[in-house]
Write an enzyme that holds these catalytic residues in place. Structure first.
Site: not given
Ligand code: ACO
Length: 363
Positions: A248, A112, A278
Protein backbone atom coordinates in the site's frame (compact mmCIF):
# COMPACT_ATOMS: atom_id res chain seq x y z
CA UNK A 1 -12.87 -27.90 -8.35
CA UNK A 2 -10.01 -25.62 -9.37
CA UNK A 3 -7.58 -24.85 -6.60
CA UNK A 4 -6.22 -21.50 -7.72
CA UNK A 5 -7.48 -18.07 -8.80
CA UNK A 6 -4.99 -16.94 -11.43
CA UNK A 7 -4.61 -13.23 -12.16
CA UNK A 8 -5.15 -13.06 -15.91
CA UNK A 9 -5.97 -9.38 -16.41
CA UNK A 10 -4.89 -6.05 -14.99
CA UNK A 11 -5.94 -2.47 -15.73
CA UNK A 12 -5.84 1.01 -14.28
CA UNK A 13 -7.42 4.44 -14.63
CA UNK A 14 -5.66 7.63 -13.56
CA UNK A 15 -7.60 10.87 -14.08
CA UNK A 16 -5.61 13.38 -16.15
CA UNK A 17 -5.64 16.41 -13.77
CA UNK A 18 -2.51 16.58 -11.58
CA UNK A 19 -2.37 18.49 -8.28
CA UNK A 20 1.24 19.21 -7.33
CA UNK A 21 2.61 20.02 -3.89
CA UNK A 22 3.24 23.57 -5.12
CA UNK A 23 -0.44 23.81 -6.14
CA UNK A 24 -1.41 22.86 -2.57
CA UNK A 25 0.93 25.48 -1.14
CA UNK A 26 -1.04 28.18 -3.00
CA UNK A 27 -3.96 27.76 -0.54
CA UNK A 28 -2.62 25.69 2.39
CA UNK A 29 0.11 26.47 4.91
CA UNK A 30 2.38 23.72 3.57
CA UNK A 31 5.37 23.26 1.27
CA UNK A 32 6.70 20.89 -1.35
CA UNK A 33 9.66 20.24 0.96
CA UNK A 34 7.48 19.18 3.94
CA UNK A 35 5.22 16.91 1.90
CA UNK A 36 8.07 15.33 -0.05
CA UNK A 37 10.28 14.59 2.96
CA UNK A 38 7.52 13.44 5.36
CA UNK A 39 5.46 11.39 2.88
CA UNK A 40 7.32 10.92 -0.44
CA UNK A 41 4.39 12.45 -2.36
CA UNK A 42 5.06 14.93 -5.20
CA UNK A 43 1.67 15.07 -6.92
CA UNK A 44 -1.71 13.33 -6.97
CA UNK A 45 -4.61 13.02 -9.45
CA UNK A 46 -8.00 14.71 -9.15
CA UNK A 47 -11.00 13.23 -10.93
CA UNK A 48 -13.67 15.27 -12.69
CA UNK A 49 -15.90 12.18 -12.81
CA UNK A 50 -17.36 9.80 -10.24
CA UNK A 51 -15.81 6.65 -8.80
CA UNK A 52 -17.84 4.31 -11.02
CA UNK A 53 -16.62 5.96 -14.24
CA UNK A 54 -12.99 5.42 -13.20
CA UNK A 55 -13.85 1.86 -12.15
CA UNK A 56 -15.32 1.12 -15.58
CA UNK A 57 -12.19 2.29 -17.43
CA UNK A 58 -9.95 0.17 -15.16
CA UNK A 59 -12.30 -2.79 -15.63
CA UNK A 60 -12.30 -2.50 -19.43
CA UNK A 61 -8.50 -2.44 -19.39
CA UNK A 62 -8.35 -5.51 -17.14
CA UNK A 63 -10.81 -7.39 -19.40
CA UNK A 64 -8.68 -6.44 -22.43
CA UNK A 65 -5.51 -7.70 -20.74
CA UNK A 66 -7.26 -10.99 -19.96
CA UNK A 67 -8.78 -11.23 -23.45
CA UNK A 68 -12.24 -11.73 -21.88
CA UNK A 69 -15.64 -10.36 -22.80
CA UNK A 70 -17.63 -8.74 -20.01
CA UNK A 71 -20.48 -11.31 -20.32
CA UNK A 72 -18.08 -14.02 -19.16
CA UNK A 73 -17.76 -12.49 -15.67
CA UNK A 74 -19.81 -14.09 -12.90
CA UNK A 75 -18.81 -11.74 -10.06
CA UNK A 76 -17.97 -8.04 -9.96
CA UNK A 77 -16.55 -6.87 -6.64
CA UNK A 78 -15.69 -3.21 -6.10
CA UNK A 79 -13.57 -2.08 -3.15
CA UNK A 80 -14.38 1.54 -2.36
CA UNK A 81 -15.07 3.94 0.50
CA UNK A 82 -16.12 6.71 -1.90
CA UNK A 83 -19.15 5.34 -3.81
CA UNK A 84 -21.07 7.76 -6.05
CA UNK A 85 -24.24 6.88 -4.15
CA UNK A 86 -25.12 4.82 -1.07
CA UNK A 87 -27.68 2.90 -3.17
CA UNK A 88 -27.22 1.52 -5.78
CA UNK A 89 -23.65 0.30 -5.41
CA UNK A 90 -20.72 1.09 -7.70
CA UNK A 91 -20.51 -2.57 -8.82
CA UNK A 92 -23.95 -2.36 -10.45
CA UNK A 93 -22.88 0.74 -12.44
CA UNK A 94 -19.80 -1.18 -13.59
CA UNK A 95 -21.92 -4.18 -14.57
CA UNK A 96 -24.34 -1.99 -16.56
CA UNK A 97 -21.59 -0.02 -18.34
CA UNK A 98 -19.63 -3.16 -19.22
CA UNK A 99 -22.79 -4.72 -20.65
CA UNK A 100 -22.81 -7.76 -18.36
CA UNK A 101 -26.31 -9.01 -17.45
CA UNK A 102 -25.79 -11.94 -15.11
CA UNK A 103 -22.88 -11.42 -12.68
CA UNK A 104 -23.30 -10.91 -8.94
CA UNK A 105 -22.19 -7.35 -8.16
CA UNK A 106 -21.38 -5.83 -4.79
CA UNK A 107 -19.17 -3.23 -3.06
CA UNK A 108 -16.83 -3.87 -0.17
CA UNK A 109 -15.54 -1.17 2.19
CA UNK A 110 -12.41 -1.88 4.19
CA UNK A 111 -11.00 1.59 3.37
CA UNK A 112 -7.46 1.36 1.95
CA UNK A 113 -7.39 -2.42 2.52
CA UNK A 114 -10.46 -3.05 0.35
CA UNK A 115 -8.61 -4.37 -2.69
CA UNK A 116 -6.64 -7.00 -0.76
CA UNK A 117 -9.82 -7.91 1.14
CA UNK A 118 -11.50 -8.27 -2.28
CA UNK A 119 -8.74 -10.50 -3.64
CA UNK A 120 -8.91 -12.61 -0.49
CA UNK A 121 -12.68 -13.24 -0.71
CA UNK A 122 -12.76 -13.54 -4.52
CA UNK A 123 -10.01 -16.17 -4.33
CA UNK A 124 -11.97 -18.13 -1.70
CA UNK A 125 -15.11 -17.88 -3.87
CA UNK A 126 -13.23 -19.35 -6.85
CA UNK A 127 -11.69 -22.11 -4.72
CA UNK A 128 -15.12 -23.23 -3.48
CA UNK A 129 -16.44 -23.30 -7.04
CA UNK A 130 -19.01 -20.55 -6.31
CA UNK A 131 -17.50 -18.31 -9.01
CA UNK A 132 -15.18 -18.84 -11.97
CA UNK A 133 -14.33 -15.48 -13.54
CA UNK A 134 -14.19 -12.56 -11.16
CA UNK A 135 -13.49 -8.86 -11.65
CA UNK A 136 -12.01 -7.21 -8.55
CA UNK A 137 -11.75 -3.41 -8.60
CA UNK A 138 -10.37 -0.76 -6.24
CA UNK A 139 -11.73 2.69 -7.11
CA UNK A 140 -11.76 5.94 -5.16
CA UNK A 141 -12.61 9.60 -5.53
CA UNK A 142 -11.12 10.68 -2.22
CA UNK A 143 -10.67 14.28 -3.27
CA UNK A 144 -14.44 14.75 -2.75
CA UNK A 145 -14.43 13.72 0.92
CA UNK A 146 -11.30 15.48 2.17
CA UNK A 147 -11.44 18.60 4.28
CA UNK A 148 -9.26 20.80 2.06
CA UNK A 149 -8.67 23.25 4.91
CA UNK A 150 -6.77 20.57 6.91
CA UNK A 151 -3.17 20.34 5.76
CA UNK A 152 -2.40 17.24 7.87
CA UNK A 153 -4.70 15.04 5.77
CA UNK A 154 -5.50 16.99 2.56
CA UNK A 155 -1.98 16.56 1.15
CA UNK A 156 -1.98 12.76 1.41
CA UNK A 157 -4.68 11.45 -0.91
CA UNK A 158 -5.59 11.22 -4.61
CA UNK A 159 -8.11 9.66 -7.01
CA UNK A 160 -7.84 6.62 -9.27
CA UNK A 161 -8.92 3.06 -9.99
CA UNK A 162 -7.34 -0.29 -10.69
CA UNK A 163 -8.69 -3.76 -11.49
CA UNK A 164 -7.75 -7.41 -11.82
CA UNK A 165 -9.43 -10.41 -13.43
CA UNK A 166 -9.21 -13.69 -11.51
CA UNK A 167 -9.91 -17.00 -13.26
CA UNK A 168 -10.18 -20.52 -11.87
CA UNK A 169 -7.02 -22.47 -12.67
CA UNK A 170 -5.18 -25.70 -11.85
CA UNK A 171 -1.81 -23.97 -12.15
CA UNK A 172 -0.29 -22.76 -8.88
CA UNK A 173 -0.88 -19.01 -9.15
CA UNK A 174 -2.74 -16.02 -7.72
CA UNK A 175 -3.11 -15.41 -4.01
CA UNK A 176 -1.25 -18.34 -2.39
CA UNK A 177 -1.84 -17.08 1.15
CA UNK A 178 -3.54 -14.09 2.66
CA UNK A 179 -4.46 -12.74 6.04
CA UNK A 180 -6.98 -9.95 6.59
CA UNK A 181 -7.88 -8.48 9.95
CA UNK A 182 -9.07 -5.33 11.75
CA UNK A 183 -7.83 -3.38 14.78
CA UNK A 184 -11.25 -1.97 15.64
CA UNK A 185 -10.15 -0.56 18.99
CA UNK A 186 -8.58 2.25 16.95
CA UNK A 187 -11.46 2.77 14.52
CA UNK A 188 -11.80 6.44 15.55
CA UNK A 189 -8.26 7.49 14.58
CA UNK A 190 -9.37 7.70 10.96
CA UNK A 191 -12.97 8.52 10.25
CA UNK A 192 -15.28 10.49 8.04
CA UNK A 193 -18.42 11.27 10.03
CA UNK A 194 -20.81 11.44 7.11
CA UNK A 195 -23.28 8.57 7.06
CA UNK A 196 -26.76 7.68 8.17
CA UNK A 197 -26.02 8.84 11.73
CA UNK A 198 -25.36 12.33 10.38
CA UNK A 199 -27.83 15.12 11.20
CA UNK A 200 -28.86 16.00 7.66
CA UNK A 201 -31.16 18.84 8.71
CA UNK A 202 -28.36 20.55 10.65
CA UNK A 203 -25.79 20.00 7.85
CA UNK A 204 -23.62 23.09 7.39
CA UNK A 205 -21.31 21.76 4.68
CA UNK A 206 -18.60 20.31 6.94
CA UNK A 207 -17.89 16.60 6.69
CA UNK A 208 -15.57 16.03 9.68
CA UNK A 209 -12.51 14.06 8.57
CA UNK A 210 -10.70 12.82 11.70
CA UNK A 211 -7.13 11.78 11.11
CA UNK A 212 -4.53 11.09 13.80
CA UNK A 213 -1.52 10.45 11.56
CA UNK A 214 1.03 9.25 14.10
CA UNK A 215 -1.35 6.77 15.74
CA UNK A 216 -2.31 5.38 12.31
CA UNK A 217 1.38 5.11 11.41
CA UNK A 218 2.25 3.20 14.61
CA UNK A 219 -0.65 0.77 14.29
CA UNK A 220 -0.04 0.28 10.56
CA UNK A 221 3.54 -0.83 11.23
CA UNK A 222 2.42 -3.30 13.91
CA UNK A 223 -0.53 -4.65 11.90
CA UNK A 224 1.36 -5.12 8.64
CA UNK A 225 4.25 -6.74 10.50
CA UNK A 226 1.97 -9.39 12.03
CA UNK A 227 0.07 -9.96 8.78
CA UNK A 228 3.27 -10.41 6.74
CA UNK A 229 4.70 -12.86 9.30
CA UNK A 230 1.49 -14.87 9.13
CA UNK A 231 1.50 -15.27 5.34
CA UNK A 232 5.15 -16.29 5.37
CA UNK A 233 4.41 -18.86 8.07
CA UNK A 234 1.38 -20.18 6.17
CA UNK A 235 3.27 -20.71 2.91
CA UNK A 236 6.57 -21.77 4.45
CA UNK A 237 8.25 -19.19 2.21
CA UNK A 238 11.02 -16.90 3.43
CA UNK A 239 12.12 -13.46 2.29
CA UNK A 240 14.66 -15.25 0.02
CA UNK A 241 11.76 -16.57 -2.06
CA UNK A 242 10.30 -13.11 -2.73
CA UNK A 243 10.91 -11.40 -6.08
CA UNK A 244 9.23 -8.11 -5.28
CA UNK A 245 7.25 -6.12 -2.73
CA UNK A 246 4.06 -4.33 -3.82
CA UNK A 247 2.76 -2.50 -0.74
CA UNK A 248 0.00 0.00 0.00
CA UNK A 249 1.27 3.50 -0.77
CA UNK A 250 0.38 5.71 2.22
CA UNK A 251 3.79 7.02 3.23
CA UNK A 252 7.24 6.41 1.69
CA UNK A 253 8.66 5.94 5.20
CA UNK A 254 6.20 3.09 5.82
CA UNK A 255 7.13 1.47 2.50
CA UNK A 256 10.85 1.67 3.39
CA UNK A 257 10.11 0.04 6.74
CA UNK A 258 8.23 -2.83 5.07
CA UNK A 259 10.96 -3.31 2.45
CA UNK A 260 13.53 -3.66 5.22
CA UNK A 261 11.35 -6.10 7.11
CA UNK A 262 10.78 -8.24 3.99
CA UNK A 263 14.44 -7.91 2.99
CA UNK A 264 13.51 -6.60 -0.47
CA UNK A 265 15.89 -4.09 -2.11
CA UNK A 266 14.59 -0.72 -3.34
CA UNK A 267 14.77 -1.74 -7.03
CA UNK A 268 12.34 -4.61 -6.32
CA UNK A 269 9.96 -2.52 -4.23
CA UNK A 270 7.17 -0.90 -6.21
CA UNK A 271 6.88 2.76 -5.26
CA UNK A 272 4.54 5.14 -7.08
CA UNK A 273 3.39 7.27 -4.14
CA UNK A 274 5.32 10.24 -5.60
CA UNK A 275 2.91 10.31 -8.59
CA UNK A 276 -0.45 9.44 -7.04
CA UNK A 277 -0.34 9.85 -3.24
CA UNK A 278 -2.60 7.45 -1.35
CA UNK A 279 -5.48 6.35 -3.59
CA UNK A 280 -6.86 4.04 -0.88
CA UNK A 281 -8.31 0.84 -2.36
CA UNK A 282 -7.08 1.77 -5.86
CA UNK A 283 -3.45 1.85 -4.72
CA UNK A 284 -2.67 -1.85 -4.88
CA UNK A 285 -4.13 -2.67 -8.32
CA UNK A 286 -2.57 0.48 -9.83
CA UNK A 287 0.82 -0.50 -8.36
CA UNK A 288 0.49 -4.07 -9.67
CA UNK A 289 -0.43 -2.76 -13.12
CA UNK A 290 2.59 -0.48 -13.28
CA UNK A 291 4.88 -3.20 -11.93
CA UNK A 292 3.81 -5.47 -14.79
CA UNK A 293 4.04 -2.69 -17.39
CA UNK A 294 7.52 -1.70 -16.19
CA UNK A 295 8.82 -5.29 -16.20
CA UNK A 296 9.32 -5.39 -12.42
CA UNK A 297 6.94 -8.35 -12.25
CA UNK A 298 8.20 -11.24 -14.40
CA UNK A 299 6.49 -14.52 -15.37
CA UNK A 300 6.07 -16.78 -12.35
CA UNK A 301 7.27 -14.18 -9.83
CA UNK A 302 6.39 -14.39 -6.15
CA UNK A 303 5.23 -11.10 -4.68
CA UNK A 304 4.50 -10.00 -1.14
CA UNK A 305 1.91 -7.33 -0.47
CA UNK A 306 0.72 -5.54 2.67
CA UNK A 307 -2.04 -3.01 3.28
CA UNK A 308 -3.80 -1.07 6.04
CA UNK A 309 -6.54 1.51 6.21
CA UNK A 310 -9.44 3.00 8.14
CA UNK A 311 -11.07 0.56 10.54
CA UNK A 312 -8.16 0.03 11.17
CA UNK A 313 -8.20 -2.76 8.63
CA UNK A 314 -5.02 -4.54 7.71
CA UNK A 315 -3.76 -7.43 5.65
CA UNK A 316 -1.00 -9.15 3.72
CA UNK A 317 -0.79 -11.58 0.85
CA UNK A 318 1.66 -13.66 -1.13
CA UNK A 319 0.86 -13.69 -4.81
CA UNK A 320 2.29 -15.86 -7.54
CA UNK A 321 2.05 -14.22 -10.93
CA UNK A 322 1.17 -16.39 -13.94
CA UNK A 323 3.27 -16.93 -17.05
CA UNK A 324 1.81 -14.00 -19.02
CA UNK A 325 2.93 -10.41 -18.40
CA UNK A 326 1.65 -8.91 -21.66
CA UNK A 327 -1.98 -7.98 -22.24
CA UNK A 328 -3.94 -10.03 -24.80
CA UNK A 329 -5.67 -6.91 -26.16
CA UNK A 330 -4.62 -3.26 -25.78
CA UNK A 331 -5.33 -2.14 -22.19
CA UNK A 332 -4.52 1.55 -22.31
CA UNK A 333 -7.98 3.16 -22.36
CA UNK A 334 -8.06 6.44 -20.39
CA UNK A 335 -10.68 8.94 -19.25
CA UNK A 336 -11.30 11.82 -21.64
CA UNK A 337 -9.58 15.06 -20.59
CA UNK A 338 -12.30 17.59 -19.65
CA UNK A 339 -9.75 20.42 -19.74
CA UNK A 340 -10.37 21.26 -16.07
CA UNK A 341 -7.21 21.68 -14.01
CA UNK A 342 -6.83 20.10 -10.58
CA UNK A 343 -7.09 23.54 -8.98
CA UNK A 344 -10.34 24.20 -10.94
CA UNK A 345 -11.74 21.09 -9.28
CA UNK A 346 -10.34 21.59 -5.76
CA UNK A 347 -10.58 25.32 -5.07
CA UNK A 348 -14.43 25.42 -4.89
CA UNK A 349 -14.28 22.59 -2.33
CA UNK A 350 -11.61 24.41 -0.32
CA UNK A 351 -13.45 27.76 -0.43
CA UNK A 352 -16.82 26.21 0.49
CA UNK A 353 -15.34 24.29 3.43
CA UNK A 354 -13.37 27.32 4.66
CA UNK A 355 -16.51 29.48 4.60
CA UNK A 356 -18.44 26.76 6.47
CA UNK A 357 -15.77 26.54 9.22
CA UNK A 358 -15.75 30.35 9.53
CA UNK A 359 -19.54 30.38 9.88
CA UNK A 360 -19.36 27.68 12.53
CA UNK A 361 -16.67 29.71 14.27
CA UNK A 362 -14.63 26.78 15.61
CA UNK A 363 -11.84 26.34 13.09
N1 ACO B 1 2.52 20.79 5.80
C1 ACO B 1 3.32 21.39 6.70
N2 ACO B 1 3.33 21.04 8.01
C2 ACO B 1 2.49 20.07 8.38
C3 ACO B 1 1.62 19.41 7.49
C4 ACO B 1 1.66 19.81 6.14
N3 ACO B 1 0.87 19.25 5.19
N4 ACO B 1 0.90 18.50 8.17
C5 ACO B 1 1.30 18.56 9.46
N5 ACO B 1 2.25 19.52 9.58
C6 ACO B 1 2.98 19.92 10.80
C7 ACO B 1 2.23 19.58 12.07
O1 ACO B 1 1.32 20.63 12.39
C8 ACO B 1 3.36 19.48 13.06
O2 ACO B 1 3.75 20.77 13.44
P1 ACO B 1 4.25 21.05 14.97
O3 ACO B 1 5.48 20.22 15.12
O4 ACO B 1 4.50 22.51 14.94
O5 ACO B 1 3.12 20.62 15.84
C9 ACO B 1 4.51 18.90 12.23
O6 ACO B 1 4.19 19.17 10.85
C10 ACO B 1 4.72 17.42 12.42
O7 ACO B 1 3.46 16.75 12.28
P2 ACO B 1 3.34 15.19 12.54
O8 ACO B 1 1.90 14.79 12.46
O9 ACO B 1 4.10 14.81 13.76
O10 ACO B 1 4.12 14.61 11.26
P3 ACO B 1 4.50 13.12 10.94
O11 ACO B 1 5.94 13.01 10.71
O12 ACO B 1 3.85 12.13 11.88
O13 ACO B 1 3.81 12.89 9.52
C11 ACO B 1 1.88 11.94 8.46
C12 ACO B 1 2.41 13.03 9.39
C13 ACO B 1 2.53 12.10 7.11
C14 ACO B 1 0.38 12.07 8.32
C15 ACO B 1 2.24 10.53 9.03
O14 ACO B 1 1.88 10.47 10.40
C16 ACO B 1 1.57 9.40 8.30
O15 ACO B 1 1.88 9.13 7.16
N6 ACO B 1 0.67 8.65 8.96
C17 ACO B 1 0.00 7.53 8.37
C18 ACO B 1 -1.15 7.99 7.61
C19 ACO B 1 -1.67 6.91 6.73
O16 ACO B 1 -0.88 6.16 6.27
N7 ACO B 1 -2.95 6.74 6.52
C20 ACO B 1 -3.42 5.66 5.69
C21 ACO B 1 -4.70 5.22 5.99
S1 ACO B 1 -5.79 6.19 5.03
C22 ACO B 1 -7.25 5.32 4.70
O17 ACO B 1 -7.48 4.24 5.09
C23 ACO B 1 -8.31 6.07 3.88
Amino acid sequence: MKKYAEITGWGKCLPPAKLTNDDLATFLDTSDEWIRTRTGIEERRVSAVGTSKMAVVAARNALAAAGLDAEELDLILVGTCTPDEIIPNVASAVQRDLGNKTAAAFDLNAACSSFLYGLHYATQAIRTGAHKKVLVIGAERLTRILDWTKRESAVLFGDGAGAMILEASDVESGLLASHVTCDAEARDVLSLEFGMSFDRFGFDGIMPFNFIGQEIFKRAVKGMNTAVERVFAETGLTTDDIDSLIPHQANKRLIDYLAKMCNVPEEKTVINIQKYGNTSSATLPIAFCEAVEQGIVKPGDTIVSAVFGGGLTCGAGIIKWGQRVTPIRDNTETLPDTGETALDLILPLYQGTKAAWEKRGDE
